[in-house]
Design a protein around this motif. Sequence first.
Motif, PDB file in Angstrom:
ATOM      1  N   ASN A   1       0.357  -1.230  -0.214  1.00  0.00           N
ATOM      2  CA  ASN A   1      -0.007  -0.164  -0.151  1.00  0.00           C
ATOM      3  C   ASN A   1       0.945   0.988  -0.220  1.00  0.00           C
ATOM      4  N   LEU A   2       1.762   1.788   0.673  1.00  0.00           N
ATOM      5  CA  LEU A   2       2.939   2.251   0.771  1.00  0.00           C
ATOM      6  C   LEU A   2       3.803   2.773  -0.310  1.00  0.00           C
ATOM      7  N   ASP A   3       3.964   1.619  -0.868  1.00  0.00           N
ATOM      8  CA  ASP A   3       4.785   1.395  -2.774  1.00  0.00           C
ATOM      9  C   ASP A   3       3.317   2.512  -3.423  1.00  0.00           C
ATOM     10  N   GLU A   4       2.352   2.054  -3.158  1.00  0.00           N
ATOM     11  CA  GLU A   4       1.722   2.824  -4.427  1.00  0.00           C
ATOM     12  C   GLU A   4       0.982   4.020  -4.166  1.00  0.00           C
ATOM     13  N   ALA A   5       0.828   4.408  -2.963  1.00  0.00           N
ATOM     14  CA  ALA A   5       1.211   5.740  -2.290  1.00  0.00           C
ATOM     15  C   ALA A   5       2.453   6.381  -2.618  1.00  0.00           C
ATOM     16  N   ALA A   6       3.901   6.597  -2.638  1.00  0.00           N
ATOM     17  CA  ALA A   6       4.872   6.634  -2.673  1.00  0.00           C
ATOM     18  C   ALA A   6       4.870   6.517  -4.413  1.00  0.00           C
ATOM     19  N   ARG A   7       4.026   5.761  -5.245  1.00  0.00           N
ATOM     20  CA  ARG A   7       4.002   5.621  -6.375  1.00  0.00           C
ATOM     21  C   ARG A   7       3.760   7.258  -6.757  1.00  0.00           C
ATOM     22  N   LEU A   8       2.383   7.252  -6.153  1.00  0.00           N
ATOM     23  CA  LEU A   8       1.778   8.177  -7.019  1.00  0.00           C
ATOM     24  C   LEU A   8       1.651   9.571  -6.537  1.00  0.00           C
ATOM     25  N   CYS A   9       2.611   9.695  -5.368  1.00  0.00           N
ATOM     26  CA  CYS A   9       3.105  11.222  -4.463  1.00  0.00           C
ATOM     27  C   CYS A   9       4.596  11.606  -5.205  1.00  0.00           C
ATOM     28  N   THR A  10       5.066  10.473  -5.521  1.00  0.00           N
ATOM     29  CA  THR A  10       6.119  11.053  -6.941  1.00  0.00           C
ATOM     30  C   THR A  10       5.596  11.292  -7.822  1.00  0.00           C
ATOM     31  N   LEU A  11       4.753  10.896  -8.011  1.00  0.00           N
ATOM     32  CA  LEU A  11       4.163  11.685  -9.521  1.00  0.00           C
ATOM     33  C   LEU A  11       3.996  12.936  -9.821  1.00  0.00           C
ATOM     34  N   LEU A  12       3.019  13.132  -8.884  1.00  0.00           N
ATOM     35  CA  LEU A  12       2.851  14.043  -7.937  1.00  0.00           C
ATOM     36  C   LEU A  12       3.714  15.098  -7.953  1.00  0.00           C
ATOM     37  N   LYS A  13       4.483  14.516  -7.468  1.00  0.00           N
ATOM     38  CA  LYS A  13       5.714  15.660  -6.879  1.00  0.00           C
ATOM     39  C   LYS A  13       6.430  16.112  -8.302  1.00  0.00           C
ATOM     40  N   GLU A  14       5.929  15.678  -9.762  1.00  0.00           N
ATOM     41  CA  GLU A  14       6.908  16.587 -10.808  1.00  0.00           C
ATOM     42  C   GLU A  14       5.955  17.494 -11.033  1.00  0.00           C
ATOM     43  N   ARG A  15       5.147  17.559 -10.767  1.00  0.00           N
ATOM     44  CA  ARG A  15       3.667  18.858 -11.431  1.00  0.00           C
ATOM     45  C   ARG A  15       3.917  19.730 -10.490  1.00  0.00           C
ATOM     46  N   GLU A  16       4.224  20.564 -11.117  1.00  0.00           N
ATOM     47  CA  GLU A  16       4.870  21.932 -10.115  1.00  0.00           C
ATOM     48  C   GLU A  16       3.975  23.272 -10.909  1.00  0.00           C
ATOM     49  N   ILE A  17       2.340  22.563 -10.041  1.00  0.00           N
ATOM     50  CA  ILE A  17       1.502  23.173 -11.162  1.00  0.00           C
ATOM     51  C   ILE A  17       1.050  23.840  -9.243  1.00  0.00           C
ATOM     52  N   PRO A  18      -0.034  25.072  -8.861  1.00  0.00           N
ATOM     53  CA  PRO A  18      -0.783  25.509  -7.746  1.00  0.00           C
ATOM     54  C   PRO A  18      -1.745  24.041  -7.634  1.00  0.00           C
ATOM     55  N   LEU A  19      -1.960  24.016  -6.822  1.00  0.00           N
ATOM     56  CA  LEU A  19      -3.132  22.508  -6.567  1.00  0.00           C
ATOM     57  C   LEU A  19      -4.438  22.844  -7.571  1.00  0.00           C
ATOM     58  N   ARG A  20      -4.958  24.519  -7.099  1.00  0.00           N
ATOM     59  CA  ARG A  20      -6.139  24.784  -8.261  1.00  0.00           C
ATOM     60  C   ARG A  20      -5.806  24.329  -9.726  1.00  0.00           C
ATOM     61  N   GLU A  21      -5.234  24.131  -9.838  1.00  0.00           N
ATOM     62  CA  GLU A  21      -4.397  23.301 -11.362  1.00  0.00           C
ATOM     63  C   GLU A  21      -4.768  21.831 -11.659  1.00  0.00           C
ATOM     64  N   LEU A  22      -4.618  21.371 -10.406  1.00  0.00           N
ATOM     65  CA  LEU A  22      -4.242  19.804  -9.998  1.00  0.00           C
ATOM     66  C   LEU A  22      -5.547  18.617 -10.799  1.00  0.00           C
ATOM     67  N   ASP A  23      -5.374  17.790 -11.509  1.00  0.00           N
ATOM     68  CA  ASP A  23      -6.449  17.227 -11.728  1.00  0.00           C
ATOM     69  C   ASP A  23      -7.059  16.183 -10.644  1.00  0.00           C
ATOM     70  N   ALA A  24      -7.309  16.406  -9.517  1.00  0.00           N
ATOM     71  CA  ALA A  24      -7.948  15.615  -8.900  1.00  0.00           C
ATOM     72  C   ALA A  24      -8.565  14.364  -9.074  1.00  0.00           C
ATOM     73  N   GLU A  25      -9.970  14.592 -10.023  1.00  0.00           N
ATOM     74  CA  GLU A  25     -10.977  13.469 -11.308  1.00  0.00           C
ATOM     75  C   GLU A  25      -9.874  12.347 -12.033  1.00  0.00           C
ATOM     76  N   GLY A  26      -8.447  12.909 -11.647  1.00  0.00           N
ATOM     77  CA  GLY A  26      -7.910  11.469 -12.684  1.00  0.00           C
ATOM     78  C   GLY A  26      -7.298  10.714 -12.281  1.00  0.00           C
ATOM     79  N   VAL A  27      -6.748  11.592 -10.776  1.00  0.00           N
ATOM     80  CA  VAL A  27      -5.524  10.569  -9.829  1.00  0.00           C
ATOM     81  C   VAL A  27      -6.940   9.694  -9.169  1.00  0.00           C
TER      82      VAL A  27
END
Length: 220
Positions: free
Chosen positions: A90-116
């Motif tokens: 579970n933590l590996d999956e969470a870490a993987r998603l966090c790593t992907l999100l880390k690459e998105r240098e955007i404001p939170l309001r621009e994050l595509d939360a639905e897709g994630v």
Amino acid sequence: MKINEVEALVGITKKNIRFYEEKGLLSPSRNSENGYRDYGQEEVDVLRRIKLLRKLGVPIEEIRRMQEGTQTVGDGMRRHLVTLERERRNLDEAARLCTLLKEREIPLRELDAEGVLEEMEKLEQTGTTFQNKQRQDVRIRYVAPVVISAVLVALMAAIAAVMFWGYSVGYVVDPSEVPPLAVILVLEALPLLVIVGVLLALFQRIKEIGRGEIDDAKQY
């Protein structure tokens, strides 16, 4: 030994020691003179074993089974390793998603939360559990004290109502046989005082849950 001495010796707070007593993992004797708990070397050894297992994340029920002798330490560890392996995935999956999100240098309001969230839901369907699932446990903890309090309040209210009804009927039938009004008021006050006490206890319990005191106790 007194509980303060055990606290200093083992490194477990008084709150945690009482928590384990409530869970039946520890049963100190009582001093026949003052009724206080009397801890000995046996209780100290038990607490050290509990502390060790809790630091490894072993659940209370697993510790209970080992204490009761229904499973050995090896049995308990094998079961716990299965849980740890599942949590690691579970933590590996969470870490993987966090790593992907880390690459998105955007404001939170621009994050595509639905897709994630859609991707997370697909992972949850295959057995992955994310951290937000654990928050359900907090809500569940409120259920038992609220239900018990509601039952007690309803019972006391019913008793008060029955007494008032009995007084009213008796007064109409034969006023001379009815106890004095002062006595009735005292009797009516007893269940009402119980209701107030139950509600105060419920309020205090909810505050303890909200402050995470139960979680604090489970750290050891």
